[in-house]
Design a protein around this motif. Structure first.
Motif, PDB file in Angstrom:
ATOM      1  N   UNK A   1       0.827  -1.208   0.000  1.00 14.64           N
ATOM      2  CA  UNK A   1       0.000   0.000   0.000  1.00 14.64           C
ATOM      3  C   UNK A   1       0.861   1.259   0.000  1.00 14.64           C
TER       4      UNK A   1
ATOM      5  N   UNK B   1     -12.977  -3.554   2.356  1.00 18.32           N
ATOM      6  CA  UNK B   1     -12.102  -3.922   1.233  1.00 18.32           C
ATOM      7  C   UNK B   1     -12.217  -2.911   0.110  1.00 18.32           C
ATOM      8  N   UNK B   2     -13.431  -2.588  -0.260  1.00 17.59           N
ATOM      9  CA  UNK B   2     -13.661  -1.610  -1.334  1.00 17.59           C
ATOM     10  C   UNK B   2     -13.232  -0.208  -0.912  1.00 17.59           C
TER      11      UNK B   2
ATOM     12  N   UNK C   1      -4.963   8.895  -6.371  1.00 13.84           N
ATOM     13  CA  UNK C   1      -4.497   8.976  -7.767  1.00 13.84           C
ATOM     14  C   UNK C   1      -5.259  10.045  -8.557  1.00 13.84           C
ATOM     15  N   UNK C   2      -6.443  10.395  -8.096  1.00 13.98           N
ATOM     16  CA  UNK C   2      -7.245  11.426  -8.772  1.00 13.98           C
ATOM     17  C   UNK C   2      -7.136  12.805  -8.116  1.00 13.98           C
TER      18      UNK C   2
ATOM     19  N   UNK D   1      -6.924   4.553  -2.497  1.00 14.22           N
ATOM     20  CA  UNK D   1      -5.832   4.667  -3.477  1.00 14.22           C
ATOM     21  C   UNK D   1      -6.353   5.341  -4.752  1.00 14.22           C
ATOM     22  N   UNK D   2      -7.562   4.964  -5.160  1.00 14.71           N
ATOM     23  CA  UNK D   2      -8.197   5.656  -6.289  1.00 14.71           C
ATOM     24  C   UNK D   2      -8.227   7.170  -6.055  1.00 14.71           C
TER      25      UNK D   2
ATOM     26  N   UNK E   1       3.017   5.950  -5.706  1.00 18.87           N
ATOM     27  CA  UNK E   1       2.785   6.060  -7.145  1.00 18.87           C
ATOM     28  C   UNK E   1       1.524   6.878  -7.421  1.00 18.87           C
TER      29      UNK E   1
ATOM     30  N   UNK F   1     -10.785   0.485   1.068  1.00 25.46           N
ATOM     31  CA  UNK F   1      -9.326   0.455   0.960  1.00 25.46           C
ATOM     32  C   UNK F   1      -8.878   0.806  -0.475  1.00 25.46           C
ATOM     33  N   UNK F   2      -9.488   0.166  -1.438  1.00 29.77           N
ATOM     34  CA  UNK F   2      -9.137   0.402  -2.844  1.00 29.77           C
ATOM     35  C   UNK F   2      -9.515   1.838  -3.236  1.00 29.77           C
TER      36      UNK F   2
ATOM     37  N   UNK G   1       2.079   1.737  -3.506  1.00 28.29           N
ATOM     38  CA  UNK G   1       1.014   2.152  -4.417  1.00 28.29           C
ATOM     39  C   UNK G   1       0.516   3.568  -4.132  1.00 28.29           C
TER      40      UNK G   1
END
Lengths: 277, 277, 277
Positions: free
Chosen positions: B35, B250-251, B261-262, B257-258, B41, B253-254, B38
């Motif tokens: 994590x 879980x979602x 990145x935005x 990161x989304x 990045x 968490x993702x 990621x």
């Protein structure tokens, strides 16, 4: 005890986990460790990962359960597993042991034997290949996944394997597979939740073991702790399959953690397929 | 400085991160390391993880910031932390330190002390239990998560804790919790982005620390770097909660990161709840 | 051979992977190891991660391919890489080597050299910076990602680099980047699947290397194995970008694993952009 009674007990134990937030000390592998931490948070427990010999026992001391997983075994952490295991025994704290890949190398075999010799285990959870290997039976381990020839977990033979090993080691033995079997030597539970897709994501076994740690850390009946951890993962697998099975294994993986985080005693009562025989 | 001014500065620093793509050297734990890579990045930085004593200083030398995180502390990597920290000091490179679980074991306490003694830290980020422990105050650490009795971060007491420790250690101190406090001894910022759900995913603290590394690697005001990293994670948490809070951890968490990145300077200007007092 | 012929061969090899479920032994880094395991399961192979010297060769012995990845190199596991590599050579088992960050530190350079000297590699996969460094050419490595000045993989120069190094090391060399080049010294393939977004997720290179391990473990043409692994990841990247590119890098990451788990020889035939020249 009929199905319904067990389901209520599992649901109640889940509520206990959510209330007590047990700290679960994991000495585990670096492949699935993030999932183990997240699944523990999702069920309502608190994870701590610590494997250096200089702090292992200290961390065990402040925890409510110890999980030992030999997935990426290395010499450095074996001593920590032993020391933490002994500390947990001293404190009457549950120790859950996942002998990942037992049978696959001499090193894993010797370490598994050493842990079982030196630490009093509360719950041993493995696939049929691993459990048969530990039982001294013919098994055909292929790496860390169960051999197809070994996976007939639901058979009478499977029940005997679980019961006999449970009596031999004086602990609860849980064999997970298409059908799961849990025995504490006297009681035997047959668990039928789950989906084949769980084997397409790495770490579902490790996560199950950590969940058992959470349930054992919140109650004193470790047979029920094992039944609860396995049933929770099985139900989560079914819910995840329903939601994301068609999307792919990445989304399914995430949906498992979602499902555990949404799990309630109500959902367990409705979905559990647990039978004590 | 009012809220708006800080928000503009954070947004500008984000643009710098995206332009400079600072290489951030992380010596960190194996639980949340994926994590951390990621999230770096996602914010626009470049991660490198290297912890062997034979290359630690070499990797620091080519980096723009060093992040030290003791989440799964072990004897092998402590020396690497020290050597890399000294190299970073020599090069006037920022060092961000996350004393995960300080207070939970003698080993973590001694290592935290050693790092603070031997390395000049730019930003120290922890939860209230960890920071109080380091300050020599009464704290009630429970594993790696803050104790509920310790988390009143927004209070005047919290501000004093941050400011005093900042003056004592001569670095920026960031205490994250329901409300976050950052102080460099003179300036104090109160940050109110975020959502309680961030504590249901492992590694949101570690990710925040790595984000601070990215911001400090792109600018020279480390107080602003800490404010930016924490505010970015807080905003990402709010966006993720809006999108996936109802789906599960879980979602969520993702979605964190989304959201990173935005993230744009525009989003920061609209959403940041940062106040300098 | 035209594009279509290669695509059919890749598709057929995918079917072989799904039928044979090769056990792929990975000695790899702790940053991306979970993704490597999950991508191997998604493609239909079986992953095993084991890096202790006391079992490394034993685990190699029961496997069908060995993957060596130096992403988080440390002294403890180098010996395991060498011992497992030699065991694989003895058994004529394919060895895939990912020299992550070669050029970034003396330690990585020396280890890369040692592995290439002592182990017969079947496929070497790296980015242009890493491969140029190994070739003894001027390169400008920046950490573990390729330098922008080094990434013109599709050029004639790139083809020469791959071909020359392949002849020098007597193995298949795969350079991944905007365009990918694979050469076994005689044959050269140019692969044009993929999306720039793959570089925004950590581990897409490592996952590609592990996929090559799966394909090499299911067939005897390692040039085709490399082409198949890279093409599979490239196609998965395109599908994932289509589905989740607008959502963010977290969702894109999950969608890559989804796409690999749904990959069929039919999809490969329709989408592969592979040319042998």
């Amino acid at each position: 005890m009929n199905n319904n009674e067990i389901s209520i007990k599992i649901g109640n134990l889940l509520d206990e986990v959510r209330n007590k937030k047990p700290l679960v000390h994991n000495i585990t592998n670096y492949v699935t460790v993030n999932d183990c931490a997240n699944i523990l948070l999702a069920i309502g427990a608190s994870p701590i990962m610590a494997d250096d010999i200089k702090e292992a026992a200290d961390i065990t001391k402040i925890s409510s359960a110890l999980v030992i997983n030999i997935g990426t075994l290395n010499e450095r952490t074996i001593e920590s597993m032993i020391v933490s295991g002994k500390k947990a025994n001293e404190l009457n704290m549950p120790v859950v042991f996942d002998p990942v890949g037992a049978g696959a190398s001499e090193f894993r075999n010797a370490t598994t034997k050493r842990i079982l010799d030196e630490v009093k285990i509360s719950v041993l959870r493995g696939n049929m290949s691993e459990i048969k290997f530990i039982s001294g039976l013919e098994s055909s381990t292929k790496g860390v996944d169960a051999s197809e020839s070994d996976v007939k977990t639901g058979s009478d033979e499977g029940i005997d394997v679980a019961k006999n090993l449970s009596n031999k080691l004086n602990c609860t033995v849980a064999i997970t597979g298409a059908t799961d079997i849990v025995s504490d030597g006297e009681r035997v539970a047959i668990l039928e939740n789950g989906t084949k897709m769980l084997s397409n994501v790495t770490g579902t076994g490790c996560m199950t073991t950590s969940l058992i740690g959470a349930f054992c850390g919140a109650g004193s009946d470790y047979f029920l702790g094992a039944v609860s951890g396995i049933t929770s993962m099985g139900i989560a697998g079914e819910i995840a399959f329903e939601k994301a099975g068609q999307i792919g294994t990445g989304s399914f993986h995430i949906a498992i953690i979602d499902a555990i985080s949404n799990l309630t005693s109500e959902v367990i009562k409705n979905m559990a397929k647990a039978t004590e025989i």
